[in-house]
Design a protein around this motif. Structure first.
Motif, PDB file in Angstrom:
ATOM      1  N   TRP A  31       0.809  -1.259  -0.002  1.00 43.89           N
ATOM      2  CA  TRP A  31       0.028  -0.161  -0.091  1.00 43.89           C
ATOM      3  C   TRP A  31       0.820   1.497   0.034  1.00 43.89           C
ATOM      4  O   TRP A  31       0.841   1.991   0.881  1.00 43.89           O
ATOM      5  N   PHE A  32       1.692   1.474  -1.155  1.00 45.54           N
ATOM      6  CA  PHE A  32       2.336   2.605  -1.377  1.00 45.54           C
ATOM      7  C   PHE A  32       3.304   2.943  -0.100  1.00 45.54           C
ATOM      8  O   PHE A  32       3.554   4.174   0.132  1.00 45.54           O
ATOM      9  N   GLY A  33       3.596   2.035   0.455  1.00 47.81           N
ATOM     10  CA  GLY A  33       4.695   1.980   1.586  1.00 47.81           C
ATOM     11  C   GLY A  33       4.306   2.129   3.001  1.00 47.81           C
ATOM     12  O   GLY A  33       5.103   1.847   3.949  1.00 47.81           O
ATOM     13  N   ALA A  34       2.981   2.108   3.063  1.00 47.57           N
ATOM     14  CA  ALA A  34       2.494   1.830   4.437  1.00 47.57           C
ATOM     15  C   ALA A  34       2.633   0.797   5.317  1.00 47.57           C
ATOM     16  O   ALA A  34       3.061   0.629   6.394  1.00 47.57           O
ATOM     17  N   PHE A  35       2.725  -0.428   4.270  1.00 45.05           N
ATOM     18  CA  PHE A  35       3.208  -1.947   5.035  1.00 45.05           C
ATOM     19  C   PHE A  35       4.370  -2.265   4.498  1.00 45.05           C
ATOM     20  O   PHE A  35       4.759  -3.361   4.409  1.00 45.05           O
ATOM     21  N   ALA A  36       5.094  -1.387   3.803  1.00 42.24           N
ATOM     22  CA  ALA A  36       6.719  -1.775   3.491  1.00 42.24           C
ATOM     23  C   ALA A  36       7.332  -2.688   4.712  1.00 42.24           C
ATOM     24  O   ALA A  36       7.997  -3.616   4.004  1.00 42.24           O
ATOM     25  N   HIS A  37       7.017  -2.133   5.873  1.00 44.31           N
ATOM     26  CA  HIS A  37       7.956  -2.917   6.931  1.00 44.31           C
ATOM     27  C   HIS A  37       7.376  -4.204   7.180  1.00 44.31           C
ATOM     28  O   HIS A  37       7.934  -5.083   7.749  1.00 44.31           O
ATOM     29  N   HIS A  38       6.192  -4.743   6.407  1.00 43.53           N
ATOM     30  CA  HIS A  38       5.688  -5.933   6.620  1.00 43.53           C
ATOM     31  C   HIS A  38       5.963  -6.769   5.430  1.00 43.53           C
ATOM     32  O   HIS A  38       5.374  -8.018   5.207  1.00 43.53           O
ATOM     33  N   ARG A  39       6.969  -6.502   4.437  1.00 44.50           N
ATOM     34  CA  ARG A  39       7.449  -7.117   3.309  1.00 44.50           C
ATOM     35  C   ARG A  39       7.719  -8.456   3.784  1.00 44.50           C
ATOM     36  O   ARG A  39       7.017  -9.424   2.952  1.00 44.50           O
ATOM     37  N   GLN A  40       8.300  -8.783   4.685  1.00 47.33           N
ATOM     38  CA  GLN A  40       8.527 -10.444   4.686  1.00 47.33           C
ATOM     39  C   GLN A  40       7.556 -11.197   5.204  1.00 47.33           C
ATOM     40  O   GLN A  40       7.293 -12.258   4.859  1.00 47.33           O
ATOM     41  N   ILE A  41       6.697 -10.280   6.108  1.00 49.07           N
ATOM     42  CA  ILE A  41       5.394 -11.178   6.541  1.00 49.07           C
ATOM     43  C   ILE A  41       4.515 -11.329   5.455  1.00 49.07           C
ATOM     44  O   ILE A  41       4.009 -12.588   5.117  1.00 49.07           O
ATOM     45  N   ILE A  42       4.494 -10.633   4.373  1.00 48.74           N
ATOM     46  CA  ILE A  42       3.540 -10.810   3.018  1.00 48.74           C
ATOM     47  C   ILE A  42       4.233 -11.824   2.231  1.00 48.74           C
ATOM     48  O   ILE A  42       3.481 -12.916   1.899  1.00 48.74           O
ATOM     49  N   TYR A  43       5.830 -11.789   2.168  1.00 48.25           N
ATOM     50  CA  TYR A  43       6.078 -12.956   1.329  1.00 48.25           C
ATOM     51  C   TYR A  43       6.010 -14.046   1.987  1.00 48.25           C
ATOM     52  O   TYR A  43       5.734 -15.344   1.204  1.00 48.25           O
ATOM     53  N   ASP A  44       6.179 -14.227   3.171  1.00 45.72           N
ATOM     54  CA  ASP A  44       6.154 -15.379   3.894  1.00 45.72           C
ATOM     55  C   ASP A  44       4.859 -16.189   3.751  1.00 45.72           C
ATOM     56  O   ASP A  44       4.527 -17.349   3.817  1.00 45.72           O
ATOM     57  N   ALA A  45       3.728 -15.323   3.936  1.00 46.49           N
ATOM     58  CA  ALA A  45       2.194 -15.877   3.690  1.00 46.49           C
ATOM     59  C   ALA A  45       1.983 -16.325   2.503  1.00 46.49           C
ATOM     60  O   ALA A  45       1.428 -17.349   2.298  1.00 46.49           O
ATOM     61  N   PHE A  46       2.655 -15.701   1.517  1.00 45.25           N
ATOM     62  CA  PHE A  46       2.533 -16.272  -0.005  1.00 45.25           C
ATOM     63  C   PHE A  46       3.088 -17.480  -0.036  1.00 45.25           C
ATOM     64  O   PHE A  46       2.546 -18.280  -0.823  1.00 45.25           O
ATOM     65  N   VAL A  47       4.380 -17.585   0.315  1.00 44.44           N
ATOM     66  CA  VAL A  47       4.911 -18.963   0.405  1.00 44.44           C
ATOM     67  C   VAL A  47       3.935 -19.909   1.014  1.00 44.44           C
ATOM     68  O   VAL A  47       3.979 -21.110   0.459  1.00 44.44           O
ATOM     69  N   LEU A  48       3.506 -19.684   2.161  1.00 43.00           N
ATOM     70  CA  LEU A  48       2.674 -20.645   2.890  1.00 43.00           C
ATOM     71  C   LEU A  48       1.402 -20.959   2.030  1.00 43.00           C
ATOM     72  O   LEU A  48       0.998 -22.074   1.968  1.00 43.00           O
ATOM     73  N   GLN A  49       0.948 -19.919   1.378  1.00 42.28           N
ATOM     74  CA  GLN A  49      -0.161 -19.995   0.459  1.00 42.28           C
ATOM     75  C   GLN A  49      -0.028 -21.098  -0.535  1.00 42.28           C
ATOM     76  O   GLN A  49      -0.608 -22.016  -1.077  1.00 42.28           O
ATOM     77  N   ARG A  50       1.051 -21.088  -1.215  1.00 45.98           N
ATOM     78  CA  ARG A  50       1.735 -22.132  -2.379  1.00 45.98           C
ATOM     79  C   ARG A  50       1.680 -23.266  -1.619  1.00 45.98           C
ATOM     80  O   ARG A  50       1.512 -24.385  -2.528  1.00 45.98           O
ATOM     81  N   ALA A  51       2.105 -23.592  -0.614  1.00 48.70           N
ATOM     82  CA  ALA A  51       2.287 -24.732   0.187  1.00 48.70           C
ATOM     83  C   ALA A  51       0.905 -25.115   0.555  1.00 48.70           C
ATOM     84  O   ALA A  51       0.827 -26.365   1.244  1.00 48.70           O
TER      85      ALA A  51
END
Ligand SMILES: CC(C)(COP(=O)(O)OP(=O)(O)OC[C@H]1O[C@@H](n2cnc3c(N)ncnc32)[C@H](O)[C@@H]1OP(=O)(O)O)[C@@H](O)C(=O)NCCC(=O)NCCS
Length: 182
Positions: A31-51
Motif C-alpha cells: 500500500w504505497f509504503g504504508a506496509f513496506a515494513h511488513h514485506r517479509q510477513i507478506i512474502y512468507d504468507a505467500f510462500v505458505l499459500q503456495r504450500a
C-alpha cells in the motif's frame, strides 16, 4: 489512484472482486509504503499459500488490492482452529462492506476445506474491529498475550507484543457441503 486511473474514493463495493492473492499483488499489498515494513510477513504468507497452508484473499479494485484477509490452517496448542489474520481495508474505503465480503470469502474457503470453526485475535484496544467481528457473528472466548517477530526491509528484527481478545465463529452450513474437520 487505482489501476483504472480512478481515485480510491470512487471505488464501489459492487465492483470489488474477492480473489486469491497472486505473486504480482505482493508489492501492491504494501500500500504505497504504508506496509513496506511488513514485506517479509507478506512474502512468507505467500510462500505458505503456495504450500496450501495459508489462504490470502484480496479485495481487487480494477487490479489493485484495496483490502486483504488471510487464513492460516496451521495448528498450534492455542490456535486449534484455522486462524484469520491480517484483515484490513484501505482507510478511504472502510465501512462499505469490503471487510465483510473478505470475511465471507474466507468462511466459504474454510467450509469447503472441511472446517466449521474459525478463530482470530483482536488487539483489546481495537474496539472498532471488535464491533466488526461481533456484527459478523464472532464471539469472545478468552484473552491472551502473544509476541511475533519479523524482519524489516532494513534488516531490523521487530518484536510486537499483542494483548488480544480471542474470538471464535462456528460457521453456518454453506452450499450444502458437510465439514469433515473442526
Ligand atoms: C476492521 C475492517 C477490516 C473492517 O472492514 P470494513 O470494510 O471497514 O468493514 P465493513 O464495511 O464490511 O463493515 C463495517 C463495520 O465494521 C466496523 N468498522 C470497524 N472499523 C471501521 C472503520 N474504520 N470504518 C468503518 N467501519 C468500521 C463498523 O462499526 C461497521 O459496523 P456497523 O455497520 O455496525 O457500523 C477495516 O475497518 C479496517 O481495515 N480497519 C483497520 C485495520 C483493522 O483494525 N483490522 C482488524 C485487525 S483484527
Amino acid at each position: 489512484m487505482t489501476a483504472r486511473g480512478a481515485t480510491l474514493a470512487d471505488a464501489q463495493p459492487e465492483q470489488i472482486v474477492v480473489r486469491a492473492c497472486r505473486e504480482d499483488d505482493l508489492p501492491q499489498l504494501e500500500w504505497f509504503g504504508a506496509f513496506a515494513h511488513h514485506r517479509q510477513i507478506i512474502y512468507d504468507a505467500f510462500v505458505l499459500q503456495r504450500a496450501g497452508k495459508v489462504v490470502m484473499l484480496v479485495a481487487d479494485d480494477a487490479g489493485f488490492p484495496v483490502g486483504q484477509a488471510w487464513l492460516d490452517f496451521r495448528r498450534s496448542a492455542r490456535w486449534e482452529a484455522p486462524k484469520v489474520w491480517a484483515v484490513r481495508v484501505m482507510p478511504a474505503l472502510q465501512g462499505r462492506g469490503i471487510g465483510a465480503k473478505l470475511m465471507s470469502g474466507l468462511e466459504s474457503i474454510a467450509w469447503e476445506r472441511g472446517h466449521n470453526r474459525l478463530m482470530l485475535g483482536v488487539e483489546k484496544a481495537n474496539a472498532p474491529a471488535c464491533h466488526f467481528y461481533e456484527r459478523l457473528g464472532w464471539r469472545v472466548i478468552g484473552e491472551w498475550r502473544e509476541e511475533y517477530c519479523y524482519l524489516t526491509p532494513a534488516g531490523i528484527t521487530q518484536t510486537v507484543s499483542v494483548d488480544q481478545w480471542v474470538f471464535v465463529k462456528n460457521l453456518p452450513p454453506a452450499r450444502g457441503l458437510i465439514p469433515t474437520r473442526q
